[in-house]
Design an enzyme around this catalytic site. Sequence first.
Site, PDB file in Angstrom:
ATOM      1  CE  LYS A  27      -3.900   2.472   0.913  1.00  0.00           C
ATOM      2  NZ  LYS A  27      -4.652   2.322  -0.099  1.00  0.00           N
ATOM      3  CE1 TYR A  28       4.553   6.372  -2.145  1.00  0.00           C
ATOM      4  CE2 TYR A  28       2.414   7.673  -2.713  1.00  0.00           C
ATOM      5  CZ  TYR A  28       3.738   7.512  -2.433  1.00  0.00           C
ATOM      6  OH  TYR A  28       4.455   8.874  -2.419  1.00  0.00           O
ATOM      7  CE  LYS A  44      18.367   6.521   5.409  1.00  0.00           C
ATOM      8  NZ  LYS A  44      19.059   5.222   5.898  1.00  0.00           N
ATOM      9  CD  GLU A  48      15.984   1.808   5.647  1.00  0.00           C
ATOM     10  OE1 GLU A  48      17.055   2.178   5.272  1.00  0.00           O
ATOM     11  OE2 GLU A  48      15.015   1.422   4.920  1.00  0.00           O
ATOM     12  NE  ARG A 101      24.236   0.394   4.675  1.00  0.00           N
ATOM     13  CZ  ARG A 101      23.191   0.309   4.159  1.00  0.00           C
ATOM     14  NH1 ARG A 101      22.618  -0.758   3.827  1.00  0.00           N
ATOM     15  NH2 ARG A 101      22.369   1.586   4.106  1.00  0.00           N
TER      16      ARG A 101
HETATM   17  C1  MV4 Z   1       7.299   3.743   0.555  1.00  0.00           C
HETATM   18  C2  MV4 Z   1       6.661   5.121   0.612  1.00  0.00           C
HETATM   19  C3  MV4 Z   1       5.287   4.887   0.745  1.00  0.00           C
HETATM   20  N1  MV4 Z   1       4.648   3.882   0.606  1.00  0.00           N
HETATM   21  N2  MV4 Z   1       6.656   2.580   0.780  1.00  0.00           N
HETATM   22  C4  MV4 Z   1      11.369   3.094   0.316  1.00  0.00           C
HETATM   23  C5  MV4 Z   1      12.779   3.296  -0.059  1.00  0.00           C
HETATM   24  C6  MV4 Z   1      12.806   4.748   0.382  1.00  0.00           C
HETATM   25  N3  MV4 Z   1      14.382   5.104   0.081  1.00  0.00           N
HETATM   26  C7  MV4 Z   1      11.810   5.317  -0.255  1.00  0.00           C
HETATM   27  N4  MV4 Z   1      10.764   4.446   0.059  1.00  0.00           N
HETATM   28  C8  MV4 Z   1       9.443   4.824   0.163  1.00  0.00           C
HETATM   29  N5  MV4 Z   1       8.806   3.390   0.436  1.00  0.00           N
HETATM   30  C9  MV4 Z   1       5.262   2.678   0.955  1.00  0.00           C
HETATM   31  N6  MV4 Z   1       4.709   1.445   1.209  1.00  0.00           N
HETATM   32  C10 MV4 Z   1       7.379   6.040   0.328  1.00  0.00           C
HETATM   33  C11 MV4 Z   1       8.744   5.941   0.042  1.00  0.00           C
HETATM   34  C12 MV4 Z   1       9.638   7.185  -0.101  1.00  0.00           C
HETATM   35  C13 MV4 Z   1      10.473   7.699   0.844  1.00  0.00           C
HETATM   36  C14 MV4 Z   1      10.923   7.316   1.774  1.00  0.00           C
HETATM   37  C15 MV4 Z   1      11.844   7.584   2.751  1.00  0.00           C
HETATM   38  C16 MV4 Z   1      12.369   8.893   2.421  1.00  0.00           C
HETATM   39  C17 MV4 Z   1      11.979   9.639   1.074  1.00  0.00           C
HETATM   40  C18 MV4 Z   1      11.172   8.882   0.607  1.00  0.00           C
HETATM   41  C19 MV4 Z   1      10.790   9.578  -0.869  1.00  0.00           C
HETATM   42  C20 MV4 Z   1      10.008   9.037  -1.756  1.00  0.00           C
HETATM   43  C21 MV4 Z   1       9.386   7.819  -1.228  1.00  0.00           C
END
Ligand code: MV4
Length: 446
Positions: free
Chosen positions: A201-202, A237, A275, A292
């Site tokens: 789910k987003y 990050k 995470e 890590r």
């Molecule tokens: C998500 C999300 C929303 N819903 N998963 C996963 C890896 C990370 N780098 C980005 N990810 C995300 N996974 C679900 N189910 C939104 C993100 C995301 C995000 C997460 C953390 C920091 C910045 C982000 C930028 C875009 C999307």
Amino acid sequence: MFKKILIANRGEIALRIIRACKELGIKTVVIHSQVDGDSFSTRNADESICVGADPASESYLNMANIVSAAQISGADAIHPGYGFLSENSHFAEICETCGISFIGPSKEAILNMGDKACAREIMDREGVPIVPGSRDTINRVEKAAKIAKKTGYPVILKAVAGGGGKGMRIVRNEEELRKVFPAAQNEAKKAFSKGGIYIEKYLENPRHIEFQIAADKDGNVLYFPERECSIQRKHQKLIEESPSPAVSSKLRRRMGKAAVRAARAIKYVTVGTVEFLLDSDDNFYFMEMNTRIQVEHPISEEVTGVDLVKKQITLAAGEEISNKRLEPLGHAIECRINAEDYENNFMPSAGLISVFNLPGGPGIRIDTAVHAGYEIPAFYDSMIAKLISHGSNRKEAIARMKRALEEFEIGGIKSTIGFHRKVMENKNFLKGKVNTHFLQDEMGYK
Ligand code: MV4
């Protein structure tokens, strides 16, 4: 305890590991590529060995040469740092087969967390909350459509072998899913040689909150105060802080316990990170586990007084966790200083650093292996320094970061210092209101 450690990495993290070894009375051997022959880490280690040419595939990823270097130098352990071979289960296995300790968890733990669908399955079984979505790897679009319907749109497609956001697609309806699914599969296949996809789910505006853990061979697991890592660009990050302005001590305890459960589920040993995504209603969901030491580990060190790299080494050598509960002591922030032009889409800016005047004073720490006169090679990542501030509270940590960013002078190349100065002035950042869309919403980036 180990007598000699081979460090299979470069730059600031190689130097960080050398420092930990020196304090523990352990001899060090650092490997390097040709271009890195005269680096700060090679000069600070007891020995250094060139393992190959400049491209990482020929040096820092060259398993045969690295293991040979360990055997020739008589190292009894290998520290992989972050990136490169740090989460390669095959490398961990080769080390153990050759009688060299891999400073990290077991190859099984690396393998299980490397397969993101498998990680979800394990966490679900153990009662660690996961984002609603698929149970396992999905290979057919029909199945994907069925699961997405049940989960409810929008959903996000992620690569099973991905992690860190590679190969992610947000999908808002079934038509879009049918169009995008084959492309996501192909992309995953190309990038990771495995085409597996899983569905979640987003969540629209989550925060990225992660928990550092440390674990010993007896199953004792300690969690550290959380790190807020929501400020990212293209899943890299840029700024991290600890504790998170969004996490109460009650929520910290709940999430920390979930992180401990996650580590125990895979018999984790040494240090690692769990995470989570956190929504605005304090619901949290397991996302992935990093097996890590991470770039941002210093902020956890600053707010706890624990040396995480020394802890990692002693845990790998079989020592037990002696610490009790850890509460955050003040507040710490890390700004990643990259050799990038933040006014031009963060384009990498390799070349000669002519000026490198470091900030200092109370509450300021810099982890770097570069100096004036250093030429940034184009072969590796663009991070040139980590600027870390620590204060008795968030306000003081920000004030210290701001003045340190003013003191910091870098000449000859472009850097992200100016970007960080702007964030430190941002109203919502100052209020602690950050989420994963901060750069788009607040800083005008795409
Ligand atoms: C998500 C999300 C929303 N819903 N998963 C996963 C890896 C990370 N780098 C980005 N990810 C995300 N996974 C679900 N189910 C939104 C993100 C995301 C995000 C997460 C953390 C920091 C910045 C982000 C930028 C875009 C999307």
